[in-house]
Enzyme design. Sequence first.
Site, PDB file in Angstrom:
ATOM      1  NE  ARG A 215      -1.604  -2.324   2.754  1.00 43.63           N
ATOM      2  CZ  ARG A 215      -1.755  -3.601   2.383  1.00 43.63           C
ATOM      3  NH1 ARG A 215      -2.833  -3.966   1.764  1.00 43.63           N
ATOM      4  NH2 ARG A 215      -0.826  -4.493   2.630  1.00 43.63           N
ATOM      5  CB  THR A 216       3.392   2.612   2.313  1.00 43.72           C
ATOM      6  OG1 THR A 216       2.648   2.076   3.400  1.00 43.72           O
ATOM      7  CG2 THR A 216       3.906   3.982   2.679  1.00 43.72           C
TER       8      THR A 216
ATOM      9  CE  LYS B  77      27.474  -2.682  -5.341  1.00 41.61           C
ATOM     10  NZ  LYS B  77      27.513  -1.615  -6.346  1.00 41.61           N
TER      11      LYS B  77
ATOM     12  NE  ARG C  91       7.065   0.531   4.998  1.00 35.70           N
ATOM     13  CZ  ARG C  91       5.842   0.027   4.920  1.00 35.70           C
ATOM     14  NH1 ARG C  91       5.673  -1.242   4.577  1.00 35.70           N
ATOM     15  NH2 ARG C  91       4.788   0.777   5.176  1.00 35.70           N
TER      16      ARG C  91
ATOM     17  CG  HIS D 153       3.516   3.717   8.607  1.00 38.34           C
ATOM     18  ND1 HIS D 153       3.641   4.596   7.552  1.00 38.34           N
ATOM     19  CD2 HIS D 153       3.050   2.552   8.074  1.00 38.34           C
ATOM     20  CE1 HIS D 153       3.277   3.986   6.438  1.00 38.34           C
ATOM     21  NE2 HIS D 153       2.904   2.751   6.725  1.00 38.34           N
TER      22      HIS D 153
END
Length: 301
Positions: A48-49, A78, A99, A127
């Site tokens: 969704r986000t 890396k 995120r 969030h």
Amino acid sequence: MQHLTETQQFDKEALRKLFELATSLEGKRDESLKGKILASLFYAPSTRTRLSFESAMMRLGGNVLSMENASESSSSMKGETIEDTIRIIDDYADAIVLRHFEVGTAERAAAVSEVPIINAGDGTGQHPTQAFLDLYTIQREIGRTDNFRIAFVGNLAYYRAARSLAYLLAKYDNVRMTFVSAPELRMKDDVKDYLKEKNVRFEETEDLEGTMRVADVVYQTRVAEEWIPNHDEYEKLRGKYVITRPMTDIMKEGAIIIHPLPRAGEIAPEVDDSPHAVYFKQAAYGVLVRMAILKTILGGA
Ligand code: CP
């Protein structure tokens, strides 16, 4: 608005304007962000986000650089630090939606970024854009953002969206919160201390049905396996609070069930056609709220 990392940054007036803008954008597309670029940088899974932000940007005429699964596909493999990655991407984009699986990553990114950082979930931290769309859903569906009772249910210790919404609701008048959970998954002290400081009325209980009878908003959460330290504990906790169709019959008229989704068994599918169930509408409102956020941040408002 520079960075958007936690809900405590916002006041009621800013949210009122954001929601007004979101509603005005319903069904609309425009070119207000033409020429702007949004980078979506996701180190942890999302449906969704990420996609609602990208859809929002495209509906406003902007472009998107998208890196899903960045834990494996980016140069973090890396050994590149998040600070170095952000210093690079801020030359490629006008805003970054981030995120990450670690608490505090959005703040670390914001500390070095030349462009706005939007926190799309940092571990078990916050969030904030989810909390905005949760509150927008409450406004749309029960008609007010003050004077209501909300029950937060399930995984309150680890569920960042519930934590963000509790922080946000502390700014509103006469919002009474009930935290329904097993003792292992109780809301953490940082949130409870904040609520006490702000004189917000809240209580903790293990009684879901009694709470559902009086709540205007039932906020169900997933017992997220990825955050529970022990698998046996997850198995023990995950079936404790399941909302079934008969349980919706005891709810007040006009009361709603919301859930940020995804769900994993904690709302039975036969609840979906109950008039109380608004969680799919809630996900759709996410596009409107994120369009409003992007317009506000990137200057198209
Ligand atoms: N509600 C939410 O954050 O969903 P995603 O994990 O699918 O983005």
